[in-house]
Design a protein around this motif. Structure first.
Motif, PDB file in Angstrom:
ATOM      1  N   ALA A  54      -8.548   1.355   3.707  1.00  0.00           N
ATOM      2  CA  ALA A  54      -7.770   0.133   3.504  1.00  0.00           C
ATOM      3  C   ALA A  54      -8.159  -0.524   2.179  1.00  0.00           C
ATOM      4  N   TYR A  55      -9.450  -0.513   1.891  1.00  0.00           N
ATOM      5  CA  TYR A  55      -9.925  -1.088   0.630  1.00  0.00           C
ATOM      6  C   TYR A  55      -9.352  -0.298  -0.542  1.00  0.00           C
ATOM      7  N   GLY A  58      -5.790  -1.075  -0.954  1.00  0.00           N
ATOM      8  CA  GLY A  58      -5.629  -2.414  -1.502  1.00  0.00           C
ATOM      9  C   GLY A  58      -5.866  -2.455  -3.003  1.00  0.00           C
ATOM     10  N   ILE A  59      -6.934  -1.799  -3.457  1.00  0.00           N
ATOM     11  CA  ILE A  59      -7.202  -1.879  -4.902  1.00  0.00           C
ATOM     12  C   ILE A  59      -6.250  -1.018  -5.722  1.00  0.00           C
ATOM     13  N   GLU A  64      -1.198  -6.028   0.387  1.00  0.00           N
ATOM     14  CA  GLU A  64      -1.998  -6.749   1.379  1.00  0.00           C
ATOM     15  C   GLU A  64      -2.184  -5.975   2.665  1.00  0.00           C
ATOM     16  N   GLY A  66      -3.498  -2.794   3.106  1.00  0.00           N
ATOM     17  CA  GLY A  66      -4.431  -1.681   3.047  1.00  0.00           C
ATOM     18  C   GLY A  66      -3.771  -0.366   2.693  1.00  0.00           C
TER      19      GLY A  66
END
Lengths: 254, 142
Positions: A54-55, A58-59, A64, A66
């Motif tokens: 998910a991180y 996200g990056i 929003e 994930g």
């Protein structure tokens, strides 16, 4: 070739998510067996892998949701979204005993009220320490510390700035994620091994996703008991945040 | 039929969420108050009622059991769709507040869950096997 594959994936999002989650769980259970001798539950490892993905999602996408913001994995958002999550949580009640729920009922309700107020007070205290002094910002951040839904609902109701609302949502997210990851590790120290404690736990922590994930990785038997109280928490928080808690904060901090 | 169990589950969830919305409206807040919790209580009571009368076929129970067993994979999909980057972007205040709330709540759990007369855990989990699905059930998933 690759384009065709990607088309098949994006055309069948939910099916992709079954395959991806199944594969991730298989790997997690192998890691659990081989490297931790089963001491760290396979589901706990799977949840941690999920959060890392998910991180990463996200990056890379700036979204929003994930991993599900990556188009070929959009189905993960459907599978892990509110609708199926709530459906599966209700389904866990199929294995629950009504007598147990009744026995711990009063304690569950008490823990709900204590849980909301406790998280709120902690949030307000930390916000104070970070230099916020106005009642509106303090209340919003405190409410966000309860859950990431209570924060924006309260903030919108009492007119908080969007910056403060963003902080309140992030505080609630941190709480949910830490509850998911940490529950299996603290369970034995806080006696979280029976339905009664699970109900108290759901009431105190309140974050439905956190409790749902945390208990799943601790002992799936406990899930319905924790979930049954946790699902009342956000409603109670939204009820108390803009009213009682705001008035109390205003009385103390003007 | 399997669909009977799934439909029962769906009807419980829809009714519960509907009641939760009404409860929220009547309290004047923009949130669902315990809809899922109400649905769970309904399901527990209805399943209990039907089982005692032998009206819940094995197939219907399998339908319920399937979704119950899908719970963990769904939770894992949920974890993969959390806004983790957003949580970390919230800055030190959000992180400290979230961590402190969780840590303090953990400490309060034993205080609230043990009573003065030290109730002994009475094998309730074994009891559960009577009310839970026999074959396919979430508790059988490791």
């Amino acid at each position: 070739m690759l384009e065709t594959l990607s088309k098949v994936f994006t055309d069948n999002p939910l099916i992709v998510s079954f395959a991806v989650v199944g594969a991730a769980m298989y790997i997690s259970y192998v890691i659990s067996d081989r490297f931790t001798k089963g001491r760290i539950h396979g589901s706990a490892i799977a949840i941690i892998i999920g959060l890392m993905l998910a991180y990463f999602g996200g990056i890379t996408t700036g979204g929003e949701k994930g991993l599900s913001d990556v188009s070929i994995f959009a189905g993960i958002g459907l599978m892990g979204g509110g609708m199926l999550r709530d459906f599966a949580i209700v389904a866990t009640a199929f294995g629950a005993s009504f007598d147990e729920i009744k026995k711990a009922g009063v304690r569950g309700v008490v823990s709900l009220f204590i849980g909301v107020v406790l998280s709120f007070v902690v949030g307000v205290g930390i916000a104070l320490a970070f230099g916020y002094t106005d009642a509106v910002s303090l209340t919003t951040i405190g409410a966000g510390t309860a859950t990431y839904i209570v924060g924006p609902v309260t903030g919108a109701a009492i007119g908080a700035t969007s910056e403060v609302i963003t902080i309140s949502i992030a505080a609630g997210l941190v709480k949910a994620i830490l509850t998911m990851v940490g529950t299996p590790f603290v369970a034995k120290y806080i006696g979280l091994n029976n339905p009664r404690t699970a109900m108290v736990y759901g009431g105190l922590m309140g974050t439905t996703s956190g409790v749902a994930g945390g208990l799943a990785a601790t002992d799936p038997k406990l899930v319905p008991y924790g979930a049954v109280t946790a699902t009342f928490y956000t409603g109670l928080g939204c009820l108390m945040g803009p009213s009682v808690l705001f008035l109390m904060t205003k009385a103390v901090f003007g | 039929m399997v669909i009977f169990g799934v439909a029962l589950l769906a009807i419980c969830m829809l009714s519960g969420v509907f009641l939760g919305e009404l409860l929220g409206l009547s309290l004047g807040i923009e949130a669902n108050v315990g809809g899922v919790g109400i649905a769970m209580l309904m399901l527990v009571l209805i399943v209990d009622h039907l089982k005692k009368r032998g009206k819940l076929s094995q197939a219907a129970q399998d339908g319920l059991g399937f979704w119950s067993a899908m719970y963990i994979p769904i939770v894992i999909a949920m974890s993969a769709s959390q806004n983790v980057a957003g949580a970390l972007d919230g800055g030190p205040l959000a992180i400290v507040a979230g961590v402190a709330a969780v840590a303090i709540s953990w400490m309060v759990v034993p205080i609230l869950s043990t009573s003065k007369r030290e109730e002994v855990f009475d094998g309730a989990l074994d009891e559960n096997h009577l009310t839970g699905g026999e074959e396919i059930n979430v508790r059988d998933i490791k």
